[in-house]
Write an enzyme that holds these catalytic residues in place. Structure first.
Site, PDB file in Angstrom:
ATOM      1  N   TRP A 323       0.837  -1.383   0.180  1.00  0.00           N
ATOM      2  CA  TRP A 323       0.151   0.051  -0.089  1.00  0.00           C
ATOM      3  C   TRP A 323       0.468   0.975   0.587  1.00  0.00           C
ATOM      4  CZ3 TRP A 323      -0.774   4.316   3.368  1.00  0.00           C
ATOM      5  CH2 TRP A 323      -1.343   4.903   3.014  1.00  0.00           C
ATOM      6  N   HIS A 324       2.179   1.044   0.225  1.00  0.00           N
ATOM      7  CA  HIS A 324       2.981   2.462   0.736  1.00  0.00           C
ATOM      8  C   HIS A 324       3.597   2.741  -0.603  1.00  0.00           C
ATOM      9  CE1 HIS A 324       2.157   1.936   5.184  1.00  0.00           C
ATOM     10  NE2 HIS A 324       2.300   3.228   4.932  1.00  0.00           N
ATOM     11  N   GLY A 325       3.597   2.075  -1.263  1.00  0.00           N
ATOM     12  CA  GLY A 325       4.547   1.845  -2.426  1.00  0.00           C
ATOM     13  C   GLY A 325       4.968   1.047  -3.263  1.00  0.00           C
ATOM     14  N   PHE A 476       1.907   8.328  -1.535  1.00  0.00           N
ATOM     15  CA  PHE A 476       1.371   7.568  -1.345  1.00  0.00           C
ATOM     16  C   PHE A 476      -0.353   7.220  -1.997  1.00  0.00           C
ATOM     17  CE2 PHE A 476       4.670   7.080   2.852  1.00  0.00           C
ATOM     18  CZ  PHE A 476       5.272   6.583   1.395  1.00  0.00           C
TER      19      PHE A 476
END
Length: 476
Positions: A323-325, A476
């Site tokens: 999810w963060h990258g 993000f």
């Protein structure tokens, strides 16, 4: 548009506040003002991204209506739920992960598939998760469907929490859309909360960003003196806390100015005595989202087989990392947290009679190591930087550059360390419980607005001279 920018603070926000309070007695009008303002806010930097936002809003509005209509028809309801996941995760995947997948296929197989090079819509990870939670809650019967498309759009697109959270569940804000009350107390608390976040961002996060960026960029290929490598990692550890918690404070403060109350997103995470406690205090809204919509549906910890408990935790932390990258560093960072949480869960670490100092040192060592991986552009760079932290491949243990940074930014490190513990909370508790003299209370009540004004004015001077100012979580 950034909260911590001249254009937002002196043009956009005052205009929206004036218009809002001129029509505060009419919910349709004031909500309409907020929706138009939110779409304008989102379109400010990259106008075409607002079309993606509008498409997401329209699609999820229709899916919410269908989820409510077919809730009692199992097959149709599941089709609607599947379409919801495909729409939102598909949109997120297209813009955020497609090039990452293509790039890795090209490297693994030797193909030459061209990259799409699509720009990443700001905040797409946040607004897709809010849209998902809305339709899923309607499907589950945990929230009523919003038949007014403009109110549903306001929930997802409301500018204070649109770009970097907190991730607000619809059930939290549903009643507030049409029944909130604006009060002077809410407004004044909101202003102070906004200034607090503004100070965190401008005075702390931005200064730590200079130190962290200089060190990480200069020594991207390794060879960083050990003391300087640790200093860079500490700088980023403070930067990401005050950058993200500062944004959350500003978002919560802005919400209060318009009568909305959002849930807290941070609770002094750097005083944690375990990684489990850290994640109960850090980015609380994201942790709750994964718990509610991923971990519990998989069975959570209620399953009898411990292998499945570990599987459920693994799925959550793979998803959290991704999810963060779109980079392997984020996945490894997620797996590091997963490994520590499994260790703590099955050894009963949090309940063991270990001195708090040792628990805190262990926790912050892992957190700091994790943020170093998180900050690095790729795994190779992360490995080289961490090697430097432990004296591997370095030319020296110490350098005068580290001393220079300490002299120039030492006051910010001290302030950051002090503010990472609940001093302010204890101060407020003293006032509420009246455990100090009436004279002291009067003095403190007088000093508080003066301190807020000082923070605001000093922060504005940094903005005027054009200091470093991006938000980490906008990526993000």
């Amino acid at each position: 548009m950034l909260f911590s920018s001249i254009i937002f603070m002196f043009y956009f926000l005052p205009v929206v506040l004036v218009l809002y309070y001129l029509f505060r007695k009419s919910y349709p009008v004031k909500n309409g003002i907020l929706l138009v303002a939110s779409l304008f806010f989102y379109a400010w930097g990259e106008p075409w991204f607002v079309l993606i936002m509008l498409a997401s809003l329209a699609g999820n509005y229709v899916l919410g209506i269908l989820a409510d209509r077919y809730r009692d028809q199992k097959t149709k309801a599941r089709v609607v739920l599947t379409a919801t996941v495909v729409l939102n995760i598909g949109l997120l995947f297209l813009f955020k992960y497609t090039d990452f997948v293509i790039r890795n296929i090209n490297e693994a197989v030797g193909t030459n598939i061209p990259l799409l090079n699509l720009g990443l819509p700001i905040g797409i990870s946040f607004f897709t998760f809010q849209a998902l939670s809305y339709v899923i809650d309607v499907y589950r019967g945990n929230g009523r469907v919003q038949k007014n498309p403009f109110y549903m759009a306001l929930y997802i697109a409301f500018f204070p929490q649109l770009i970097a959270g907190p991730i607000v569940r619809y059930s939290t804000i549903d009643e507030q859309i049409c029944h909130r009350k604006e009060t002077w107390d809410k407004f004044s608390v909101g202003v102070c909360r906004f200034i607090t976040g503004f100070g965190k961002k401008i005075l702390l996060a931005n200064n730590f960003a200079i130190v962290a960026d200089n060190i990480f960029t200069t020594y991207a290929n390794g060879g960083c003196p050990t003391a300087l490598a640790w200093l860079g990692s500490f700088a980023y550890t403070f930067q990401i806390l005050y950058d993200f918690s500062g944004y959350s404070d500003m978002a919560i403060g802005l919400g209060l100015m318009f009568g909305f109350k959002f849930e807290e997103n941070f609770n002094y995470p750097y005083i944690s005595l375990s990684i489990g406690e850290f994640w109960r205090r850090w980015h609380i809204s994201l942790g709750n989202w994964f718990k509610e919509y991923v971990y519990f549906p998989l069975g959570g910890s209620r399953v009898k087989n411990m292998d499945k408990v570990i599987r459920n935790m693994l799925v959550v932390w793979v998803c959290t990392g991704i999810w963060h990258g779109a980079e392997w560093t984020f996945l490894i960072w997620g797996l590091l947290n997963f490994t520590c949480l499994v260790f703590e869960r099955f050894t009963g670490f949090e309940d063991k009679k270990i001195p708090d100092g040792i628990k805190w040192f262990y926790t912050m060592f892992i957190v700091n190591l994790g943020w170093t991986i998180f900050r690095s552009p790729d795994l190779v760079s992360a490995g080289k930087y961490i090697a430097s932290m432990f004296g591997i491949g370095t030319v020296s243990l110490w350098t005068n550059t580290a001393l220079m940074y300490l002299k120039e930014y030492g006051v910010f490190f001290i302030a950051a360390a002090l503010l990472s513990v609940p001093i302010a909370k204890r101060y407020n508790r003293l006032l509420v419980d009246k455990k100090i003299s009436a004279t002291a209370v009067s003095v403190l009540n007088l000093l508080y607005p003066v301190m807020m004004m000082c923070v605001l004015l000093i922060g504005i001077t940094y903005l005027v001279k054009g200091s470093y100012n991006p938000f980490i979580y906008f990526n993000f």
